[in-house]
Design an enzyme around this catalytic site. Structure first.
Site, PDB file in Angstrom:
ATOM      1  N   LYS A  79       0.859  -1.192   0.000  1.00 21.90           N
ATOM      2  CA  LYS A  79       0.000   0.000   0.000  1.00 21.90           C
ATOM      3  C   LYS A  79       0.892   1.239   0.000  1.00 21.90           C
ATOM      4  CE  LYS A  79      -3.893   2.055   2.591  1.00 21.90           C
ATOM      5  NZ  LYS A  79      -4.734   1.982   3.797  1.00 21.90           N
ATOM      6  N   SER A 159      -9.815   2.206   2.870  1.00 25.86           N
ATOM      7  CA  SER A 159      -8.916   2.912   1.982  1.00 25.86           C
ATOM      8  C   SER A 159      -7.934   2.007   1.235  1.00 25.86           C
ATOM      9  CB  SER A 159      -8.107   3.925   2.798  1.00 25.86           C
ATOM     10  OG  SER A 159      -7.255   3.266   3.711  1.00 25.86           O
ATOM     11  N   SER A 183     -10.235   0.080   7.054  1.00 21.93           N
ATOM     12  CA  SER A 183      -9.582   0.202   5.739  1.00 21.93           C
ATOM     13  C   SER A 183      -8.926  -1.061   5.200  1.00 21.93           C
ATOM     14  CB  SER A 183      -8.534   1.316   5.782  1.00 21.93           C
ATOM     15  OG  SER A 183      -9.154   2.570   5.723  1.00 21.93           O
TER      16      SER A 183
END
Lengths: 503, 96
Positions: A79, A159, A183
């Site tokens: 990420k 997210s 997330s």
């Protein structure tokens, strides 16, 4: 191995160990899959040179019989909230334009030391603030399960949406995510994969771009529960560089997978059966309860009375911490600078242009609730309610070993939906936020398909530092659910999303 | 609560974020709506409840107060939008 990208991480590990496949070959297969799936916009930065260089070293080590670990040579995605030395790190924000960190986050350094091969940095909501990935400065990620019947592209959740999409589409064997209010878990549910948010303190936060420091926690996103255990093992552990990192020993997480759940007590929180809950979510939850009972667990109802105040608590605590953490983006030390006649004007111009609408909204809310005269009414009050929410969980865990809940209140929605009112978007995290506030481990496991043929997850919540029981129960759900559906845009399935990548 | 435009301007100034005048009204509406929503917490009885400041129930560890890192200013400054002679460059803050 015909198409190695379809393997689980555990199978790829076995294939590497036996010499059935090499790390370079495995890495090339992933890089090809990524190129074919560029239309998903799952990656902000691809790092093929780094990946191939690391894979070559793996093959050299394996030829000599000295792999760094079982993960040596496994291609994974990171990420783009983890700082990676010399590699663009954006947090999906305009304000970090061109930022190449001079250091490596602890979690990615551990993965690197284990020999994992970094394929690239995945897309996310700006500064991890969002539940749909539409707030990214680099554009929304498309859910590989889409488009919906009406032709509209779907969000992957957020997210950690780029990581979830990349894992679901078979572009990598696992990915790192971070979870502040859901997330990791909500995008895992939307994309039909496994996402585990460990106990707060389990994984070091050092080198992860901070959002809300009392809530942020890194975790694995994978296609199976076993894969999540394997990846977590390499990510977790005490780190003196993070003062909230827990100095506790790591168990063998993988050993818990597939364990016997007979006699375990499963709690079903009544307050999670929220008014207006979609029938299919309730039905899925009931099926999950049945599966665990059939596997020998006992099920009982528990009460978490302050659940209904968790979202409001979160939307005071998280923005307050964010407004403080994001004060560092000032146009002086890194990233974007928009000139101004004075220092103050330069700050305001830079931050005015560099932050997107959702981030700006949260910084302003945070600034307000921390400002003189309002601190007690908002922030202190929220901290007190947070204590009650944590107490609810402690009391429930006196009677049960884990909790079972849905992960999200719906299946994936269309890109552009839920944007009219920020609060509608916030409701996506209704089942995941309480766990975050209490710092507990939670895992989403794909459990079925909605009427629209989209994945839905169930969430297993555990006691602090008891990821083992979470993994054990999660693997029992996984075994019962037999979830083997694959997204329509699973690699090579359609030319629609590969056009951009090949042109 | 309903935030007026002056309050939004003040918050934006405190946060050092330039907000265009034509966006103030929309922002005031959004922020007021969020604040109105979170005010539901007033209904929760928190008498004698200690605020939760951290999840980790532990004493903050302390390390020896010694320098363990540094001496590479060029690496530290490598990401600066403007740097010269080992310093960050910002607009002038002191009038001659």
């Amino acid at each position: 191995v015909s198409d190695p990208t379809h393997l689980t991480l555990a199978d790829a590990r076995r294939a590497l160990a036996s010499g059935a496949i090499g790390a370079v070959e495995l890495t090339r297969a992933c890089l090809d899959a990524m190129a074919a799936a560029r239309g998903l916009n799952a990656f902000i930065t691809e790092t093929p040179e780094i990946a191939l260089r690391r894979a070559e070293r793996t093959d050299a080590r394996r030829a000599k019989g000295v792999p760094l670990s079982g993960l040596d040579g496994i291609p994974i995605a990171i990420k783009d909230l983890f700082c990676t030395e010399g590699v663009l790190t954006t947090a999906a924000s305009h304000i970090l334009d061109g930022f190449a960190p001079p250091y490596e986050s602890t979690v990615t350094a551990k993965l690197k030391a284990a020999g994992a091969v970094m394929l690239g940095k995945t897309n996310l909501d700006e500064f991890a603030m969002g539940s749909s990935n539409v707030t990214s400065h680099y554009g929304p990620v498309k859910n590989p399960w889409g488009p919906a019947g009406d032709g509209r592209d779907l969000v992957p959740g957020g997210s950690s949406g780029g990581s979830a999409a990349a894992v679901a589409a078979g572009l990598c064997f696992g990915a790192t995510g971070t979870d502040t209010g859901g997330s990791i878990r909500q995008p895992a549910s939307f994309c039909g994969i496994v996402g585990l948010k460990p106990t707060y303190g389990r994984c070091s936060r050092w080198g992860i771009v901070a959002f809300a420091s009392s809530l942020d926690q890194a975790g694995p996103m994978t296609r199976t529960v076993r894969d999540a255990a394997i990846l977590l093992q390499a990510m977790a552990g005490h780190d003196p560089k993070d003062s909230t990192s827990a100095p506790v020993a790591l168990p063998d997480f993988e050993a818990a997978v597939g364990g016997d759940i007979r006699g375990l007590r499963i709690g079903i929180p009544t307050e999670y059966r929220i008014a207006g809950m979609a029938d299919e979510i309730g039905a899925l939850w009931d099926r999950g309860i049945g599966w665990l009972e059939a596997a020998g667990a006992t099920v009982e109802t528990v009460s978490l009375p302050h659940t209904r105040h968790a979202l409001a608590t979160y939307y005071i605590v998280a923005p307050a911490e964010a407004s403080s953490n994001l004060a560092r983006y000032d146009g002086v030390r890194f990233g974007l600078r928009v000139p101004g006649a004075t220092l103050d004007e330069m700050y305001r111009n830079t931050r005015g242009e560099g932050f997107g609408a959702e981030v700006r909204r949260r910084i302003l809310i945070g600034t307000y609730v921390l400002s003189a005269g309002y601190y007690d009414a908002y922030y202190l009050k929220a901290q007190k309610v947070r204590a009650l929410i944590a107490r609810d969980f402690r009391e429930a865990f006196a009677d049960v070993d884990v909790l079972l809940t849905p992960t999200a209140p719906s299946d994936a929605f269309a890109i552009g939906e839920n944007l009219d009112d920020p609060i509608t978007m916030y409701l996506n995290d209704v089942f995941t936020v309480p766990t975050s506030l209490a710092g507990l481990p939670g895992m989403s496991v794909p459990a079925g398909l909605s009427r629209r043929g989209l994945p839905l997850g169930l969430q297993v919540i555990g006691r602090p530092f008891d990821e083992e029981t979470v993994l054990k129960v999660g693997s029992a759900l996984e075994a019962a659910a037999q979830f083997d559906a694959r997204p329509r845009r699973y690699r090579g399935d359609t030319g629609v999303d590969s056009r951009r990548g090949t042109s | 609560v309903s935030l007026d435009l002056e309050t939004v301007k003040t918050i934006a100034l405190l946060a050092r974020i330039r907000v265009a005048d034509d966006q103030l009204e929309g922002l005031a509406r959004e922020l007021s709506s969020i604040l109105g929503w979170v005010e539901q917490l007033n209904a929760v009885d928190t008498t004698d409840v200690a605020p939760m400041t951290s999840v980790a129930e532990m004493t903050l560890p302390q390390r020896d107060d010694v320098v363990t890192d540094g001496r590479y200013p060029e690496r530290v400054l490598a990401n600066a939008p403007a740097a010269i002679d080992g310093f960050y460059v910002v607009p002038k803050v002191v009038e001659p």
